[in-house]
Design a protein around this motif. Structure first.
Motif, mmCIF file in Angstrom:
data_model
loop_
_atom_site.group_PDB
_atom_site.id
_atom_site.type_symbol
_atom_site.label_atom_id
_atom_site.label_comp_id
_atom_site.label_asym_id
_atom_site.label_seq_id
_atom_site.Cartn_x
_atom_site.Cartn_y
_atom_site.Cartn_z
ATOM 1 N N THR A 165 -11.281 -0.977 -4.657
ATOM 2 C CA THR A 165 -10.994 0.441 -4.890
ATOM 3 C C THR A 165 -12.108 1.349 -4.389
ATOM 4 O O THR A 165 -11.893 2.529 -4.145
ATOM 5 N N ARG A 186 -1.537 8.170 -9.436
ATOM 6 C CA ARG A 186 -2.922 7.688 -9.321
ATOM 7 C C ARG A 186 -3.357 6.914 -10.548
ATOM 8 O O ARG A 186 -4.088 5.936 -10.446
ATOM 9 N N THR A 244 0.827 -1.211 0.000
ATOM 10 C CA THR A 244 0.000 0.000 0.000
ATOM 11 C C THR A 244 0.857 1.254 0.000
ATOM 12 O O THR A 244 0.469 2.254 -0.598
ATOM 13 N N LEU A 257 1.717 1.701 -3.537
ATOM 14 C CA LEU A 257 0.587 2.277 -4.273
ATOM 15 C C LEU A 257 0.473 3.777 -4.028
ATOM 16 O O LEU A 257 0.233 4.541 -4.961
ATOM 17 N N ARG A 258 0.621 4.183 -2.776
ATOM 18 C CA ARG A 258 0.553 5.621 -2.445
ATOM 19 C C ARG A 258 1.618 6.417 -3.200
ATOM 20 O O ARG A 258 1.373 7.539 -3.615
ATOM 21 N N LEU A 304 -6.907 5.158 -1.370
ATOM 22 C CA LEU A 304 -5.839 5.167 -2.371
ATOM 23 C C LEU A 304 -6.354 5.471 -3.781
ATOM 24 O O LEU A 304 -5.578 5.658 -4.699
ATOM 25 N N ALA A 351 2.885 5.597 -6.066
ATOM 26 C CA ALA A 351 2.676 5.495 -7.519
ATOM 27 C C ALA A 351 1.716 6.586 -7.988
ATOM 28 O O ALA A 351 0.864 7.051 -7.226
ATOM 29 N N ARG A 377 -2.293 3.159 -10.203
ATOM 30 C CA ARG A 377 -2.593 2.376 -9.000
ATOM 31 C C ARG A 377 -3.490 1.180 -9.260
ATOM 32 O O ARG A 377 -3.232 0.079 -8.765
ATOM 33 N N ARG A 378 -4.557 1.355 -10.004
ATOM 34 C CA ARG A 378 -5.465 0.221 -10.243
ATOM 35 C C ARG A 378 -4.746 -0.887 -11.007
ATOM 36 O O ARG A 378 -4.916 -2.071 -10.708
#
Length: 128
Positions: free
Chosen positions: A91, A14, A6, A9-10, A98, A12, A17-18
């Protein structure tokens, strides 16, 4: 360097992210189903039709919780049996902080036929 998935992801963008989340979940599915590392997990195909059974659901739940750092109810994996559905759920649910702006449901969310498939699977599972 990020300490957890996580955190990564933060860090990365936006817009990425998915895709990263989906790749991580697909890797876990491939591992459980003993698929080749480069074999694609079709995002709209039920993991049950790919061969995931009830024990696999428990394994997948535990792997995703450890990797994503959140609690995932096993029922979620039955009610969101495709990779795309699961990504929508995560999500918009457990990982929504996120994914700001991703609150609109995806048109691939479970419909009546998916719900019927899950119901049939659960009936079969509990009749054994």
């Amino acid at each position: 360097m990020p300490d957890s998935f996580t955190d990564m992801l933060r860090a990365a963008p936006r817009s990425e992210r998915r895709r990263l989340l989906e790749q991580a979940a697909a890797a876990e599915i491939r591992e459980i189903l003993q698929m080749a590392p480069d074999e694609p997990v079709p995002p709209t195909e039920s993991v049950f039709s790919l061969g995931l059974g009830s024990l696999g659901v428990v394994d997948l739940k535990e792997r995703l919780e450890a990797r994503f750092g959140c609690v995932i109810d096993a029922d979620v994996l039955f009610s969101h049996p495709t990779l795309a559905n699961l990504m929508d759920h995560l999500t918009q649910g457990q990982l929504r902080d996120l994914f700001p702006g991703d609150s609109e449901p995806d048109p691939s969310t479970p419909d009546a036929s998916t719900t019927a498939l899950v119901d049939d699977f659960l009936k079969t599972l509990y009749q054994r």
